[in-house]
Enzyme design. Structure first.
Site, short mmCIF file in Angstrom:
data_model
loop_
_atom_site.label_atom_id
_atom_site.label_comp_id
_atom_site.label_asym_id
_atom_site.label_seq_id
_atom_site.Cartn_x
_atom_site.Cartn_y
_atom_site.Cartn_z
N SER A 58 1.13 10.78 -9.89
CA SER A 58 1.46 9.54 -10.62
C SER A 58 1.39 9.75 -12.13
CB SER A 58 0.49 8.43 -10.23
OG SER A 58 0.56 8.16 -8.86
N1 SAM Z 1 -2.63 9.63 -6.04
C1 SAM Z 1 -1.78 10.78 -6.10
C2 SAM Z 1 -2.14 11.74 -7.18
O1 SAM Z 1 -3.09 11.48 -7.93
O2 SAM Z 1 -1.47 12.78 -7.26
C3 SAM Z 1 -0.33 10.42 -6.18
C4 SAM Z 1 0.17 9.88 -4.92
S1 SAM Z 1 1.88 9.99 -4.60
C5 SAM Z 1 2.56 8.89 -5.79
C6 SAM Z 1 1.87 9.07 -3.06
C7 SAM Z 1 1.25 9.82 -1.93
O3 SAM Z 1 1.10 8.93 -0.82
C8 SAM Z 1 2.07 11.00 -1.45
O4 SAM Z 1 1.31 12.16 -1.49
C9 SAM Z 1 2.43 10.61 -0.02
O5 SAM Z 1 2.53 11.71 0.85
C10 SAM Z 1 1.27 9.71 0.35
N2 SAM Z 1 1.49 8.84 1.49
C11 SAM Z 1 2.63 8.22 1.88
N3 SAM Z 1 2.42 7.50 3.00
C12 SAM Z 1 1.12 7.65 3.33
C13 SAM Z 1 0.27 7.17 4.37
N4 SAM Z 1 0.71 6.36 5.33
N5 SAM Z 1 -1.02 7.54 4.37
C14 SAM Z 1 -1.52 8.37 3.41
N6 SAM Z 1 -0.78 8.87 2.40
C15 SAM Z 1 0.52 8.51 2.36
#
Ligand code: SAM
Length: 223
Positions: A71
């Site tokens: 992010s």
């Molecule tokens: N917080 C993260 C960082 O500091 O790098 C950025 C997160 S990224 C914008 C969103 C993340 O949510 C992705 O890695 C994606 O794989 C994960 N994601 C999507 N659906 C999900 C789910 N149902 N449960 C857990 N993670 C999920």
């Protein structure tokens, strides 16, 4: 047999870039001193692919493995500020991604649980957090259902976009707890804060427009 010795390069160059990044976040409205100190301390470049460390202190999202993103720093700071954590708070992050947001929460003294659905990211984030010395509990699974076995939580932060998970997650908050999540369609979302005031009384407020990758799972999108 020798233990692997990791060398995490955190030079004056990166510390200087971090300071300038944090100053720019302050100019955009980030005022929580604990968020500021945590973001000054966490080496964001280490959560990037090494070939792109030079980009780590731009205030921008960046692609990581699995077609996902780390992010934008402003978004990390904004969501963390909305959580308003007290030291020792128990926090759930949904969407570990690179592990950077979890590191920021841990640097603030929170007890952090973080869940990721993409195995490659789960492994890489767990390893990096350990190497950097952040004691985050990382789980592989569908975070749309929360993590009831480790709750209730003082804070829950969702770092991917969902239709509206609040109903499923708010019951995993302690009284006084705060849930921060982007709610909307796959093009853009409103940042929503849900506060659990007393047992079944919640307050919902909205805090501007954002754009996240989709949250995929039982209560999220199908793809
Ligand atoms: N917080 C993260 C960082 O500091 O790098 C950025 C997160 S990224 C914008 C969103 C993340 O949510 C992705 O890695 C994606 O794989 C994960 N994601 C999507 N659906 C999900 C789910 N149902 N449960 C857990 N993670 C999920």
């Amino acid at each position: 047999m020798y233990a692997k010795i990791y060398t995490l390069e955190d030079s004056y160059k990166y510390k200087g870039q971090r300071k300038r990044l944090v100053e720019s976040l302050q100019s955009k409205g980030i005022t929580d001193e604990r968020v500021i100190q945590a973001m000054l301390s966490v080496p964001r470049h280490f959560f990037f692919p090494e070939a792109f460390w030079s980009k780590a202190y731009d205030d921008a999202a960046f692609p990581i493995e699995g077609g996902q993103t780390i992010s934008q720093p402003f978004t990390v700071a904004f969501q963390t500020q909305l959580l308003a954590l007290k030291p020792g708070a128990r926090v759930l992050e949904i969407g570990t991604g690179s592990g950077y947001q979890a590191a920021v929460l841990s640097a603030m003294g929170a007890e952090v649980y973080s869940i990721e659905r993409v195995e490659e990211l789960f492994r890489s984030a767990a390893e990096k957090l350990k190497e950097c010395g952040y004691p985050v509990n990382v789980f592989l699974g569908d975070g749309t259902v929360g993590l009831p076995s480790k709750g209730p939580f003082d804070g829950i932060i969702v770092t991917a976009a969902a239709p509206d998970l609040a109903e499923h997650l708010k019951v995993q908050l302690k009284t006084g707890g705060r849930l921060v999540l982007p709610v909307g369609d796959q093009s853009f979302q409103k940042m929503v804060l849900i506060e659990r005031l007393v047992d079944n009384k919640y307050r919902r407020t909205e805090h501007g427009d954002f754009k996240f990758v989709p949250l995929i799972g039982k209560y999220g999108w199908t793809n």
